[in-house]
Design a protein around this motif. Structure first.
Motif, PDB file in Angstrom:
ATOM      1  N   MET A  63      12.816 -12.561  -0.948  1.00 48.68           N
ATOM      2  CA  MET A  63      11.544 -13.196  -1.286  1.00 48.68           C
ATOM      3  C   MET A  63      10.358 -12.296  -0.908  1.00 48.68           C
ATOM      4  O   MET A  63       9.327 -12.327  -1.562  1.00 48.68           O
ATOM      5  N   ARG A  64      10.497 -11.514   0.129  1.00 44.58           N
ATOM      6  CA  ARG A  64       9.460 -10.528   0.460  1.00 44.58           C
ATOM      7  C   ARG A  64       9.266  -9.550  -0.699  1.00 44.58           C
ATOM      8  O   ARG A  64       8.145  -9.226  -1.078  1.00 44.58           O
ATOM      9  N   LYS A  65      10.389  -9.090  -1.264  1.00 42.41           N
ATOM     10  CA  LYS A  65      10.319  -8.166  -2.400  1.00 42.41           C
ATOM     11  C   LYS A  65       9.677  -8.839  -3.607  1.00 42.41           C
ATOM     12  O   LYS A  65       8.875  -8.226  -4.319  1.00 42.41           O
ATOM     13  N   GLN A  66      10.055 -10.101  -3.855  1.00 44.73           N
ATOM     14  CA  GLN A  66       9.484 -10.826  -4.995  1.00 44.73           C
ATOM     15  C   GLN A  66       7.972 -10.968  -4.861  1.00 44.73           C
ATOM     16  O   GLN A  66       7.227 -10.737  -5.817  1.00 44.73           O
ATOM     17  N   VAL A  67       7.521 -11.361  -3.667  1.00 47.64           N
ATOM     18  CA  VAL A  67       6.090 -11.551  -3.432  1.00 47.64           C
ATOM     19  C   VAL A  67       5.335 -10.234  -3.581  1.00 47.64           C
ATOM     20  O   VAL A  67       4.270 -10.172  -4.216  1.00 47.64           O
ATOM     21  N   THR A  68       5.894  -9.171  -3.013  1.00 47.28           N
ATOM     22  CA  THR A  68       5.260  -7.853  -3.112  1.00 47.28           C
ATOM     23  C   THR A  68       5.112  -7.438  -4.576  1.00 47.28           C
ATOM     24  O   THR A  68       4.063  -6.941  -4.994  1.00 47.28           O
ATOM     25  N   ALA A  69       6.168  -7.649  -5.368  1.00 45.52           N
ATOM     26  CA  ALA A  69       6.138  -7.271  -6.780  1.00 45.52           C
ATOM     27  C   ALA A  69       5.141  -8.121  -7.556  1.00 45.52           C
ATOM     28  O   ALA A  69       4.395  -7.610  -8.399  1.00 45.52           O
ATOM     29  N   LEU A  70       5.102  -9.430  -7.290  1.00 50.12           N
ATOM     30  CA  LEU A  70       4.178 -10.321  -7.993  1.00 50.12           C
ATOM     31  C   LEU A  70       2.725  -9.942  -7.730  1.00 50.12           C
ATOM     32  O   LEU A  70       1.904  -9.862  -8.645  1.00 50.12           O
ATOM     33  N   ILE A  71       2.403  -9.680  -6.463  1.00 53.09           N
ATOM     34  CA  ILE A  71       1.024  -9.330  -6.104  1.00 53.09           C
ATOM     35  C   ILE A  71       0.652  -7.975  -6.688  1.00 53.09           C
ATOM     36  O   ILE A  71      -0.430  -7.792  -7.265  1.00 53.09           O
ATOM     37  N   SER A  72       1.546  -7.002  -6.557  1.00 49.16           N
ATOM     38  CA  SER A  72       1.268  -5.649  -7.030  1.00 49.16           C
ATOM     39  C   SER A  72       1.133  -5.584  -8.548  1.00 49.16           C
ATOM     40  O   SER A  72       0.177  -4.987  -9.078  1.00 49.16           O
TER      41      SER A  72
END
Length: 216
Positions: free
Chosen positions: A49-58
């Motif tokens: 989920m950390r990776k998902q959030v990072t990708a969504l924001i970026s």
């Protein structure tokens, strides 16, 4: 590698409407499709989920700014993001610290942020020119009052300590043989190579002849 095939100018649609190239859309779709193959427990793990959030924001920051190389900066968000690009991240969930997703330590917090991003509650918004100017004026006033609005970069632990230069050739830079020293001494010298008698004579013959030779 993800790729896209289109006819005529159909690929232009993605750039005109979505602001992304067809290749970027294909790559993002591939990432999404791969993520759907994971089971729910694995997909909702803290690390994933950390990776998902990072990708969504970026990815959405890139879309909002139109800058492919725009990178999120949490420490200097006001200056590096809002002031520089004129966008704001609205709807950040209450109770979730505004930090890099990799620093969010609980599953409940990162899931709350992930769900807000996916639903669109947490989203990037482009500021009007008037709001950008007002925000910049506010930052200037805070700077004038002595407030530090931009955090300095962390210094390296070995700052100020002289570091050895790497030798590309793999040798020991502290040990030089006589040949390398001699080569360094000869660097500034111009070597004059005498012309042979035969070579001089050929040039003289050409000049006297006055003819030109075609180059094939």
């Amino acid at each position: 590698q993800a790729s896209w095939f289109g006819t005529d100018n159909s690929a232009v649609f993605w750039e005109d409407v979505l602001g992304r190239s067809a290749g970027d859309v294909a790559r993002l779709y591939e990432q999404w499709a791969c993520a759907q193959g994971h089971n729910l427990e694995e997909r909702d793990s803290l690390a994933n989920m950390r990776k998902q959030v990072t990708a969504l924001i970026s990815n959405r920051l890139t879309y909002a700014t139109g800058k492919r190389h725009a990178m999120m900066n949490y420490s200097n968000y006001n200056t590096a993001i809002v002031e520089t690009y004129g966008v704001k991240l609205l709807g950040w969930p209450t109770g979730v610290p505004f930090v890099n997703p990799s620093s969010i330590g609980t599953v409940s917090e990162i899931r709350k942020l992930r769900n807000s991003l996916k639903s669109g509650e947490c989203r990037w918004k482009k500021l009007s020119k008037a709001k950008c100017n007002a925000f910049s004026s506010e930052l200037e006033a805070r700077r004038a009052s002595g407030e530090v609005v931009k955090k300095p970069r962390k210094k390296r632990s070995d700052a100020g300590v002289p570091r050895k230069r790497k030798n590309v050739l793999g040798g020991n830079p502290s040990k030089e043989g006589p040949s390398s020293k001699r080569a360094r001494r000869d660097t500034g010298r111009k070597r004059v190579v005498p012309k042979s008698t035969e070579f001089v004579r050929d040039i003289d013959d050409d000049q006297e002849d006055g003819s030109e030779e075609d180059i094939d």
